[in-house]
Design a protein around this motif. Sequence first.
Motif, PDB file in Angstrom:
ATOM      1  N   ALA B 169       0.851  -1.205   0.000  1.00  0.00           N
ATOM      2  CA  ALA B 169       0.000   0.000   0.000  1.00  0.00           C
ATOM      3  C   ALA B 169       0.881   1.248   0.000  1.00  0.00           C
ATOM      4  O   ALA B 169       0.574   2.233  -0.670  1.00  0.00           O
ATOM      5  N   ALA B 172       1.978   1.761  -3.433  1.00  0.00           N
ATOM      6  CA  ALA B 172       0.863   2.246  -4.243  1.00  0.00           C
ATOM      7  C   ALA B 172       0.655   3.744  -4.016  1.00  0.00           C
ATOM      8  O   ALA B 172       0.501   4.507  -4.974  1.00  0.00           O
ATOM      9  N   GLY B 178      -4.246   9.112  -5.876  1.00  0.00           N
ATOM     10  CA  GLY B 178      -5.659   9.014  -6.252  1.00  0.00           C
ATOM     11  C   GLY B 178      -6.074   7.567  -6.443  1.00  0.00           C
ATOM     12  O   GLY B 178      -7.056   7.102  -5.859  1.00  0.00           O
ATOM     13  N   ALA B 179      -5.316   6.843  -7.252  1.00  0.00           N
ATOM     14  CA  ALA B 179      -5.645   5.443  -7.513  1.00  0.00           C
ATOM     15  C   ALA B 179      -5.574   4.644  -6.216  1.00  0.00           C
ATOM     16  O   ALA B 179      -6.387   3.743  -5.983  1.00  0.00           O
ATOM     17  N   ALA B 180      -4.618   4.981  -5.340  1.00  0.00           N
ATOM     18  CA  ALA B 180      -4.500   4.262  -4.067  1.00  0.00           C
ATOM     19  C   ALA B 180      -5.767   4.451  -3.231  1.00  0.00           C
ATOM     20  O   ALA B 180      -6.268   3.511  -2.625  1.00  0.00           O
ATOM     21  N   GLN B 181      -6.296   5.671  -3.243  1.00  0.00           N
ATOM     22  CA  GLN B 181      -7.534   5.920  -2.490  1.00  0.00           C
ATOM     23  C   GLN B 181      -8.687   5.108  -3.051  1.00  0.00           C
ATOM     24  O   GLN B 181      -9.534   4.613  -2.319  1.00  0.00           O
ATOM     25  N   LEU B 182      -8.728   4.972  -4.374  1.00  0.00           N
ATOM     26  CA  LEU B 182      -9.801   4.188  -4.984  1.00  0.00           C
ATOM     27  C   LEU B 182      -9.719   2.719  -4.575  1.00  0.00           C
ATOM     28  O   LEU B 182     -10.707   1.996  -4.633  1.00  0.00           O
ATOM     29  N   MET B 183      -8.526   2.274  -4.157  1.00  0.00           N
ATOM     30  CA  MET B 183      -8.383   0.899  -3.673  1.00  0.00           C
ATOM     31  C   MET B 183      -8.838   0.775  -2.219  1.00  0.00           C
ATOM     32  O   MET B 183      -8.863  -0.311  -1.661  1.00  0.00           O
ATOM     33  N   GLY B 184      -9.094   1.927  -1.579  1.00  0.00           N
ATOM     34  CA  GLY B 184      -9.481   1.902  -0.171  1.00  0.00           C
ATOM     35  C   GLY B 184      -8.322   2.169   0.772  1.00  0.00           C
ATOM     36  O   GLY B 184      -8.422   1.969   1.976  1.00  0.00           O
ATOM     37  N   ILE B 185      -7.194   2.615   0.214  1.00  0.00           N
ATOM     38  CA  ILE B 185      -6.026   2.888   1.049  1.00  0.00           C
ATOM     39  C   ILE B 185      -6.145   4.306   1.624  1.00  0.00           C
ATOM     40  O   ILE B 185      -6.375   5.252   0.876  1.00  0.00           O
ATOM     41  N   ASN B 186      -5.988   4.421   2.937  1.00  0.00           N
ATOM     42  CA  ASN B 186      -6.036   5.725   3.590  1.00  0.00           C
ATOM     43  C   ASN B 186      -4.663   6.400   3.430  1.00  0.00           C
ATOM     44  O   ASN B 186      -3.688   6.019   4.071  1.00  0.00           O
TER      45      ASN B 186
END
Lengths: 236, 294
Positions: B169, B172, B178-186
């Motif tokens: 994470a 990522a 942005g893409a990391a947030q879309l994965m649910g990563i805070n």
Amino acid sequence: MAMLEVKDLEVYYGMIQAIKGISFQVNEGEVIALVGANGAGKTTILHTITGLLSPKKGSVIFEGKDITKIPAHKIVSLGMAHVPEGRRVFAQLTVYQNLMMGAFTRTDKNEIEESLRAVYKRFPRLEERKNQVAGTLSGGEQQMLAMGRALMSKPRIILMDEPSMGLSPILVNEIFDIIQSVSAGGTTVLLVEQNAKKALSIANRAYVLETGKIVLDGDAKDLLNDDSIKKAYLGE
Amino acid sequence: MSFLSYLINGISLGSVYAIIALGYTMVYGIAKMLNFAHGDVIMVGGYAALTMMLSLNANPLVGVLVAIVVCTVLGITIEAVAYRPLRGAASPLAVLITAIGVSYFLQNMVLLIFGSNPKSFQSVVPLPDLKLAGGALTITAETIVTITSCIIIMVVLTTFINKTKTGQAMQAVSEDKGAAQLMGINVNKTIALTFAIGSGLAAVAGVLLCSSYPSLSPYTGSMPGIKAFVAAVFGGIGSIPGAMLGGILLGVIEILAKAYISSQLADAIVFAVLIVVLLVKPTGLLGKPIQEKV
């Protein structure tokens, strides 16, 4: 009741209003297309739905819950996945690691394993290249990876932003076949596309955007045969 | 024999630079900022350990652990109070200038509490030195502990980044927030964690540095901080193996230059090497431009 409802949305970039009061809804099981020229605000709408942007006015309701103010990283666990424009795969992670990032919020090991098998079945090329670093994939493979990554969250609705961008005609057809099969699998689809003809051909309904407003909406087949649409977007 | 002894000393000093450089490079990789206060966190770690050992008579190991806790909390606090509000600021210079401000703040805070007189540090390694080749080659216990710590940290950190979900994470987030947030990563939590790890490592570096060079003042962290920054750039900023390689090379070059050329010119030589490397390979030794097909 609509699965996803966007109400009176207004979004600004600084002083510039990108979205000027848009409302639409997506029902469960539908494929909805948002079509329109470059700069019409399609990507902005998707970013606002998944929380990457905040609207100045209006609201986003998902399965009866107001998600307008929910931060982006909490959206995916609600059952909504977003395949962003330009794929945005993690170039330095392997294909397998990218897919596992898609399942980041899930903890059910066995079910994740099951989702992984399903993704590999849908995209055999991803399994062949599972240990390859994502940055070295071709554009089409990266698009498949981005879609597979989104499916790894087991979404009930999937938002796809320009999935056909920059791909060869053969690959475009392949991607649209996949979107149809994702839909047939029971996932609701909100599709943003510049390739209006393709998008309308697989969608149930569509909304046509022009500079931040919806100018036309209706049954996708009717829009496909609409003379003004043909002229403006289908190049006929 | 003296060359070998210089080389080992160089690797030892370089190990300290490498541990500090890891903090620079991880924070840069993820938050895309240069945390110029990082060197001063080392110094705070030194004071924390010293206070435990002198005033409270604690076991050196307890001193080290307390230093790690203090620095980790300090790192998280600095990020949350000083850097996070500036994320997304119009100019990346805002956060850079703030980092320099935090650096002076830490130095002066310690100056206020402990005074400006250098304190003599007591080594945290109560072990005898190692004598080899019939006494011709002496390796201090500090050297052995420093090099061993560096190797352990490298292995653990690499495994953490590449093998754990949290580590991936972090990668990522470093690539695409942005893409990391879309994965649910805070993203905020991930950046805070990076600061925590970097600052905890700074504490270890601080204690090791002060054990080998036992003098501690509010300015102790500045020079090693800058050298470690150079090491991170030298190895390729953003690259973890790069920080290790850069740190160790820098330490070796510095000690060899001191031994064979001039102790006054040693720092100049270190920076000259950096300039030459960057002219030849602008991304640093192990840094590579991201190759991405679009």
